[in-house]
Design a protein around this motif. Structure first.
Motif, mmCIF file in Angstrom:
data_model
loop_
_atom_site.group_PDB
_atom_site.id
_atom_site.type_symbol
_atom_site.label_atom_id
_atom_site.label_comp_id
_atom_site.label_asym_id
_atom_site.label_seq_id
_atom_site.Cartn_x
_atom_site.Cartn_y
_atom_site.Cartn_z
ATOM 1 N N ARG A 166 7.011 -2.030 -9.439
ATOM 2 C CA ARG A 166 6.635 -1.081 -8.400
ATOM 3 C C ARG A 166 6.574 -1.798 -7.052
ATOM 4 O O ARG A 166 6.272 -2.987 -6.976
ATOM 5 C CB ARG A 166 5.258 -0.463 -8.700
ATOM 6 C CG ARG A 166 5.208 0.293 -10.027
ATOM 7 C CD ARG A 166 5.978 1.606 -9.950
ATOM 8 N NE ARG A 166 6.069 2.243 -11.245
ATOM 9 C CZ ARG A 166 7.128 2.149 -12.048
ATOM 10 N NH1 ARG A 166 8.175 1.431 -11.681
ATOM 11 N NH2 ARG A 166 7.131 2.783 -13.201
ATOM 12 N N VAL A 167 6.820 -1.041 -5.968
ATOM 13 C CA VAL A 167 6.744 -1.563 -4.612
ATOM 14 C C VAL A 167 5.969 -0.555 -3.770
ATOM 15 O O VAL A 167 6.305 0.640 -3.764
ATOM 16 C CB VAL A 167 8.130 -1.802 -3.993
ATOM 17 C CG1 VAL A 167 7.986 -2.350 -2.569
ATOM 18 C CG2 VAL A 167 8.943 -2.753 -4.857
ATOM 19 N N ALA A 168 4.932 -1.030 -3.084
ATOM 20 C CA ALA A 168 4.127 -0.173 -2.212
ATOM 21 C C ALA A 168 4.236 -0.685 -0.783
ATOM 22 O O ALA A 168 4.312 -1.892 -0.544
ATOM 23 C CB ALA A 168 2.664 -0.163 -2.652
ATOM 24 N N PHE A 169 4.221 0.250 0.165
ATOM 25 C CA PHE A 169 4.252 -0.089 1.587
ATOM 26 C C PHE A 169 2.978 0.488 2.218
ATOM 27 O O PHE A 169 2.727 1.694 2.129
ATOM 28 C CB PHE A 169 5.494 0.489 2.259
ATOM 29 C CG PHE A 169 5.617 0.135 3.720
ATOM 30 C CD1 PHE A 169 5.491 -1.181 4.141
ATOM 31 C CD2 PHE A 169 5.873 1.111 4.672
ATOM 32 C CE1 PHE A 169 5.609 -1.516 5.473
ATOM 33 C CE2 PHE A 169 6.002 0.786 6.011
ATOM 34 C CZ PHE A 169 5.869 -0.533 6.415
ATOM 35 N N VAL A 170 2.165 -0.379 2.854
ATOM 36 C CA VAL A 170 0.868 0.025 3.396
ATOM 37 C C VAL A 170 0.958 0.074 4.916
ATOM 38 O O VAL A 170 1.354 -0.901 5.559
ATOM 39 C CB VAL A 170 -0.244 -0.951 2.955
ATOM 40 C CG1 VAL A 170 -1.596 -0.489 3.487
ATOM 41 C CG2 VAL A 170 -0.286 -1.054 1.434
ATOM 42 N N VAL A 171 0.589 1.210 5.478
ATOM 43 C CA VAL A 171 0.547 1.397 6.926
ATOM 44 C C VAL A 171 -0.817 1.991 7.279
ATOM 45 O O VAL A 171 -1.204 3.027 6.718
ATOM 46 C CB VAL A 171 1.660 2.343 7.413
ATOM 47 C CG1 VAL A 171 1.564 2.531 8.924
ATOM 48 C CG2 VAL A 171 3.023 1.815 7.030
ATOM 49 N N ALA A 172 -1.558 1.319 8.169
ATOM 50 C CA ALA A 172 -2.873 1.802 8.607
ATOM 51 C C ALA A 172 -3.789 2.097 7.431
ATOM 52 O O ALA A 172 -4.548 3.054 7.432
ATOM 53 C CB ALA A 172 -2.705 3.051 9.482
#
Length: 613
Positions: A166-172
């Motif tokens: 899995r790949v997660a992208f975190v913004v704010a």
């Protein structure tokens, strides 16, 4: 791949995006975690060292740390050696790439080293979370070294994205899953509920399957309102809460971190040497010691923004005698719209309010108020509320209530866990107009008495007490307290709900009570007796009776002032012993400030003393 859909996760995000906190939440349920720190150096950089220490304070005591900063090849070897029953968190890949490109490690085949790391991630037998900065959204660096770093890190991110499940992208602070499907168990692809989305029975928003029995039946709805300013009414945004860490098991014997046992006494000793006028800060010393222990430093700083969890629960039967559900609705609506006493106090205490509406609970005198599945689900809801507060930058929780029947349920829980006499501790029923309804109080007493008689031969475990007496609001408050303790977040207990939740949380994890502070016990015997069993001494004795949550908000500015004063004042000039410190100058006489050269001389008497007389 594990049963919940992943064995390895790559968490990407920019600077200060919240990627590390999100990665830590993914492994929070593991009994122990090996934290792999990749950064090297920083000894001469206070700001960088401060970042490292902030990460260290967030880690539970059950975690261990591995340092790979000196040798970039050590990371792949460590992953290859990991066992299937282990959990690893690597934070972060940017430090690893910086070490890889260090001239001291050249010549080196960087591409081969990255490929070897990707293969080690793919073959790793342990559960693995890797954190990495996302550099693809910035400008091309102006220097050759900067371009080399961006190119190498971008290549490494792509290689690990292919290798991870899995790949997660975190913004704010808000994660979005780049490599997952909505059908994967345990993966939430959208943590933000859209306004106006209709709830469908049996599903959560977006058509996803519910995570637990409570979500399937009646999800707890959380409304977060900004703190009210004295002359303005801020708007509130409504979201539907959904858990993001389904792997956590909340049960008796949980191992949670403890505050620093040395920092509190060190802070007390330090206060004795400060340039304080008079005899000191009195009872406020308790707040300074608590802040020092929970922050792990003898010079704590005042708490930043806090969150009030205002739990709106409804109890059936005699527990709600004399209560008006419309009044509870009005109080909750005022908090959401930034009006009323609680919102006004929140404006002065740098706090926001999250109104948590939970499913109704049954009549305690007739039978169990919740089933076992709903108790577990409510505990999970509270745990995730604490996680959400931490991710939103809140530094402490205040637990309050505005529902009906909560005081009777809390009385029953305190009686079941401490042996207290319900009639002596059940608060009187105050109705609008400053009038007491003693008939309603007697009906509440009868409900608690009948419930205690009904369970006289039943088990008294923490979850049993919640199922038989406590209800959904107490279970959510208990879960929030445990979740805050797991994240080293202080909790201000306020009123019957907070005290009862503290007692139940203590029976699930004894460490939880050490993260609790009672600012003011008010005038309720129920709160005072429960606090005494928990070992909590009220910091203040103001006798406030503003309702749950409001007492703490009224006292919080004073507690912050005491902590700020203790951190800002210097040592008293007469206690300084080193030339050059404040209060002494380099022109002082030799030996005046030098401990090694100073000698003690007994003063000569100016008159007849015991010997001469």
């Amino acid at each position: 791949m594990s049963a919940d859909g992943w064995s390895s996760v790559l968490v990407l995000g920019g600077i200060r995006s919240g990627k590390s906190a999100f990665a830590e939440s993914l492994v929070a349920a593991a009994p122990s975690v090996r934290y792999v720190a990749t950064a090297a150096g920083g000894e001469d950089d206070p700001e960088w060292r401060g970042r490292i220490e902030a990460h260290q304070r967030r880690r539970p005591q059950s975690w261990t740390t591995e340092e790979t900063g000196a040798d970039p090849g050590r990371l792949a070897a460590l992953l290859a050696e990991a066992k299937p029953d282990e959990t690893l968190l690597v934070d972060d890949l940017g430090g690893w790439v910086a070490t890889l490109l260090d001239p001291a490690n050249q010549p080196n085949d960087d591409v081969a080293t990255v490929a070897a790391l990707a293969e080690a991630v793919h073959a790793c037998a342990a559960r693995l979370v890797v954190v990495s900065p996302e550099v693809g959204l910035s400008l091309v660096p102006a220097t050759a070294v900067g371009r080399a770093f961006v190119d190498a890190l971008g290549t490494a991110n792509q290689a690990l994205a292919d290798a991870c499940d899995r790949v997660a992208f975190v913004v704010a602070g808000r994660p979005t899953w780049l490599k997952s499907t909505a059908a994967d168990p345990g993966i939430v692809t959208d943590l933000q509920a859209e306004e106006g989305t209709t709830q469908v029975e049996g599903t959560t928003q977006g058509g996803r399957a519910p995570h637990n029995a409570m979500a399937a039946a009646t999800p707890a709805r959380v409304t977060t309102a900004a703190a009210a300013a004295p002359l303005t009414t801020p708007s509130a945004s409504t979201t539907t809460f959904e858990p993001v860490d389904p792997g956590t098991v909340i049960e008796a014997g949980m191992d949670l971190p403890l505050p620093d046992s040395d920092a509190g006494p060190d802070a007390r000793d330090r206060l004795e040497r400060l340039d304080l006028p008079g005899a000191g800060i009195g009872a406020l010393l308790e707040a300074v010691e608590f802040a020092a222990a929970t922050q792990g430093t003898a010079t704590p700083r005042p708490w930043g923004p806090v969150r009030v969890l205002l739990v709106d629960g409804r109890h059936a039967g005699g527990a709600s005698a004399g209560s008006d559900p419309a009044e509870s609705d009005r109080r909750a609506a005022e908090a959401e719209s930034g009006e009323g006493a609680l919102a006004r106090l929140a404006a002065t205490a740098d706090a926001d309010i999250a109104v948590v509406r939970v499913p109704p609970s049954g009549a305690m005198e007739d039978g169990a108020v919740l089933d076992a599945a709903t108790v577990d689900a409510a505990l999970r809801q509270g745990w995730e509320l604490a996680a959400t507060a931490a991710e939103d930058g809140r530094e402490a929780l205040v637990i309050g209530a505005c529902g009906t029947g909560t005081e009777a349920a809390a009385t029953a829980v305190v009686a079941a866990t401490t042996g207290a006499e319900p009639v002596a501790t059940l608060p009187r029923v105050l109705v609008p107009g400053a009038r007491y309804d003693d008939d309603a109080w007697m009906r509440r007493c009868a409900a608690v008495r009948d419930a205690m008689h009904r369970i006289r031969q039943e088990p008294r475990g923490a979850k049993d007490v919640l199922a038989q007496l406590g209800g959904a609001d107490l279970a959510v408050a208990t879960g929030a307290l445990l979740g805050a303790a797991a994240r080293r977040m202080p909790v201000f207990l306020d009123g019957p709900l907070g005290i009862a939740a503290g007692l139940v949380a203590r029976d699930l994890a004894s460490q939880s009570r050490h993260w609790c502070l009672l600012a003011d016990a008010g005038r309720l015997q129920l709160v005072r007796q429960g606090a005494d069993v928990l070992g909590l001494t009220p910091v203040l004795d103001l006798g406030l009776d503003l309702g749950e949550g409001a007492n703490t908000l009224a006292a919080l500015p004073l507690l912050r002032s005491a902590i700020a004063l203790a951190a800002a004042l210097p040592v008293h000039p007469t206690l300084l012993t080193t030339p050059g410190d404040a209060g002494l100058s380099e022109n002082d006489e030799p030996g005046q400030g030098d401990d090694e050269e100073a000698t003690f001389a007994e003063p000569e008497p100016h008159g007849p003393g015991p010997a001469s007389a």
